[in-house]
Write a protein that holds these residues in place. Sequence first.
Motif, PDB file in Angstrom:
ATOM      1  N   GLU A 197      61.391  33.193  23.971  1.00  0.00           N
ATOM      2  CA  GLU A 197      62.768  32.890  24.347  1.00  0.00           C
ATOM      3  C   GLU A 197      63.566  32.903  23.055  1.00  0.00           C
ATOM      4  N   GLY A 198      64.181  34.047  22.758  1.00  0.00           N
ATOM      5  CA  GLY A 198      64.861  34.222  21.478  1.00  0.00           C
ATOM      6  C   GLY A 198      63.839  34.161  20.358  1.00  0.00           C
ATOM      7  N   SER A 199      64.072  33.292  19.383  1.00  0.00           N
ATOM      8  CA  SER A 199      63.138  33.149  18.260  1.00  0.00           C
ATOM      9  C   SER A 199      62.090  32.071  18.510  1.00  0.00           C
ATOM     10  N   SER A 200      62.086  31.521  19.719  1.00  0.00           N
ATOM     11  CA  SER A 200      61.142  30.455  20.065  1.00  0.00           C
ATOM     12  C   SER A 200      60.037  30.972  20.979  1.00  0.00           C
ATOM     13  N   ALA A 201      58.901  30.308  20.897  1.00  0.00           N
ATOM     14  CA  ALA A 201      57.832  30.507  21.870  1.00  0.00           C
ATOM     15  C   ALA A 201      57.858  29.301  22.801  1.00  0.00           C
ATOM     16  N   VAL A 202      57.889  29.559  24.087  1.00  0.00           N
ATOM     17  CA  VAL A 202      57.833  28.483  25.077  1.00  0.00           C
ATOM     18  C   VAL A 202      56.427  28.482  25.659  1.00  0.00           C
ATOM     19  N   VAL A 203      55.729  27.378  25.463  1.00  0.00           N
ATOM     20  CA  VAL A 203      54.359  27.218  25.940  1.00  0.00           C
ATOM     21  C   VAL A 203      54.400  26.215  27.082  1.00  0.00           C
ATOM     22  N   THR A 204      53.931  26.638  28.249  1.00  0.00           N
ATOM     23  CA  THR A 204      54.007  25.787  29.436  1.00  0.00           C
ATOM     24  C   THR A 204      52.617  25.520  29.987  1.00  0.00           C
ATOM     25  N   PRO A 205      52.068  24.338  29.702  1.00  0.00           N
ATOM     26  CA  PRO A 205      50.800  23.958  30.327  1.00  0.00           C
ATOM     27  C   PRO A 205      51.084  23.321  31.693  1.00  0.00           C
ATOM     28  N   GLU A 252      54.338  23.077  11.056  1.00  0.00           N
ATOM     29  CA  GLU A 252      55.129  22.573   9.932  1.00  0.00           C
ATOM     30  C   GLU A 252      54.633  23.131   8.611  1.00  0.00           C
ATOM     31  N   ALA A 253      53.332  23.305   8.451  1.00  0.00           N
ATOM     32  CA  ALA A 253      52.779  23.885   7.226  1.00  0.00           C
ATOM     33  C   ALA A 253      53.248  25.329   7.054  1.00  0.00           C
ATOM     34  N   ALA A 254      53.532  26.001   8.174  1.00  0.00           N
ATOM     35  CA  ALA A 254      54.005  27.385   8.131  1.00  0.00           C
ATOM     36  C   ALA A 254      55.534  27.463   8.144  1.00  0.00           C
ATOM     37  N   GLY A 255      56.206  26.313   8.039  1.00  0.00           N
ATOM     38  CA  GLY A 255      57.660  26.299   8.017  1.00  0.00           C
ATOM     39  C   GLY A 255      58.305  26.246   9.386  1.00  0.00           C
ATOM     40  N   GLY A 256      57.529  25.953  10.422  1.00  0.00           N
ATOM     41  CA  GLY A 256      58.056  25.896  11.782  1.00  0.00           C
ATOM     42  C   GLY A 256      58.071  24.482  12.326  1.00  0.00           C
ATOM     43  N   GLU A 257      58.203  24.383  13.630  1.00  0.00           N
ATOM     44  CA  GLU A 257      58.225  23.078  14.278  1.00  0.00           C
ATOM     45  C   GLU A 257      57.730  23.185  15.711  1.00  0.00           C
ATOM     46  N   VAL A 258      57.353  22.042  16.264  1.00  0.00           N
ATOM     47  CA  VAL A 258      56.963  21.937  17.670  1.00  0.00           C
ATOM     48  C   VAL A 258      57.882  20.915  18.319  1.00  0.00           C
ATOM     49  N   THR A 275      64.905  17.978  28.603  1.00  0.00           N
ATOM     50  CA  THR A 275      64.858  19.254  29.311  1.00  0.00           C
ATOM     51  C   THR A 275      64.440  20.380  28.363  1.00  0.00           C
ATOM     52  N   LEU A 276      63.987  21.459  28.949  1.00  0.00           N
ATOM     53  CA  LEU A 276      63.650  22.651  28.173  1.00  0.00           C
ATOM     54  C   LEU A 276      64.898  23.199  27.490  1.00  0.00           C
ATOM     55  N   GLU A 277      65.996  23.203  28.195  1.00  0.00           N
ATOM     56  CA  GLU A 277      67.233  23.719  27.632  1.00  0.00           C
ATOM     57  C   GLU A 277      67.633  22.942  26.375  1.00  0.00           C
ATOM     58  N   ALA A 278      67.499  21.633  26.416  1.00  0.00           N
ATOM     59  CA  ALA A 278      67.833  20.806  25.251  1.00  0.00           C
ATOM     60  C   ALA A 278      66.897  21.093  24.086  1.00  0.00           C
ATOM     61  N   ALA A 279      65.626  21.315  24.377  1.00  0.00           N
ATOM     62  CA  ALA A 279      64.651  21.598  23.318  1.00  0.00           C
ATOM     63  C   ALA A 279      64.902  22.956  22.672  1.00  0.00           C
ATOM     64  N   LEU A 280      65.441  23.904  23.437  1.00  0.00           N
ATOM     65  CA  LEU A 280      65.712  25.235  22.914  1.00  0.00           C
ATOM     66  C   LEU A 280      67.029  25.312  22.148  1.00  0.00           C
ATOM     67  N   PHE A 331      56.218  32.307  14.887  1.00  0.00           N
ATOM     68  CA  PHE A 331      57.353  31.693  15.583  1.00  0.00           C
ATOM     69  C   PHE A 331      57.859  30.489  14.797  1.00  0.00           C
ATOM     70  N   ALA A 332      59.156  30.451  14.559  1.00  0.00           N
ATOM     71  CA  ALA A 332      59.753  29.343  13.823  1.00  0.00           C
ATOM     72  C   ALA A 332      59.734  28.064  14.650  1.00  0.00           C
ATOM     73  N   ARG A 333      59.804  28.228  15.950  1.00  0.00           N
ATOM     74  CA  ARG A 333      59.838  27.066  16.827  1.00  0.00           C
ATOM     75  C   ARG A 333      58.942  27.319  18.024  1.00  0.00           C
ATOM     76  N   MET A 334      58.139  26.309  18.354  1.00  0.00           N
ATOM     77  CA  MET A 334      57.372  26.318  19.596  1.00  0.00           C
ATOM     78  C   MET A 334      57.872  25.155  20.434  1.00  0.00           C
ATOM     79  N   VAL A 335      58.205  25.446  21.659  1.00  0.00           N
ATOM     80  CA  VAL A 335      58.619  24.409  22.590  1.00  0.00           C
ATOM     81  C   VAL A 335      57.533  24.301  23.651  1.00  0.00           C
ATOM     82  N   VAL A 336      56.955  23.124  23.772  1.00  0.00           N
ATOM     83  CA  VAL A 336      55.955  22.881  24.805  1.00  0.00           C
ATOM     84  C   VAL A 336      56.677  22.253  25.986  1.00  0.00           C
TER      85      VAL A 336
END
Length: 122
Positions: free
Chosen positions: A21-29, A82-88, A115-120, A53-58
Amino acid sequence: MDRGTVGSAQSGRLLVKVREEGSSAVVTPAGELDHHTAELLREPLEGCVERGFARMVVDCSQLEFCDSTGLNVLLGARLKAEAAGGEVRLAGMQPVVARVFEITGADAVFSVHDTLEAALAD
């Protein structure tokens, strides 16, 4: 927005989907995240870090249960990102899952969104 499905994995009790989703990865368990299913989430999360991916949103909105093993998978992914310069970021936790994070204090180390929208959102 770019919405491409990157992959999915499934066992009897957990299905994990990953999409861009753009520059983010959305992971949905979806289902139960525990000792028996944790590897199904660990692999895609680590893959997202490896792909840069700079950002992962679970998206936790379909997660029905999370034990300490599942929590450790998420904490490990956070450290690697975070070690790779990203975030979860975590989104949409059901009360039963949110309670595990609250009891352990893990909610203080993650960026948690309703919400997912807020996290993105940046």
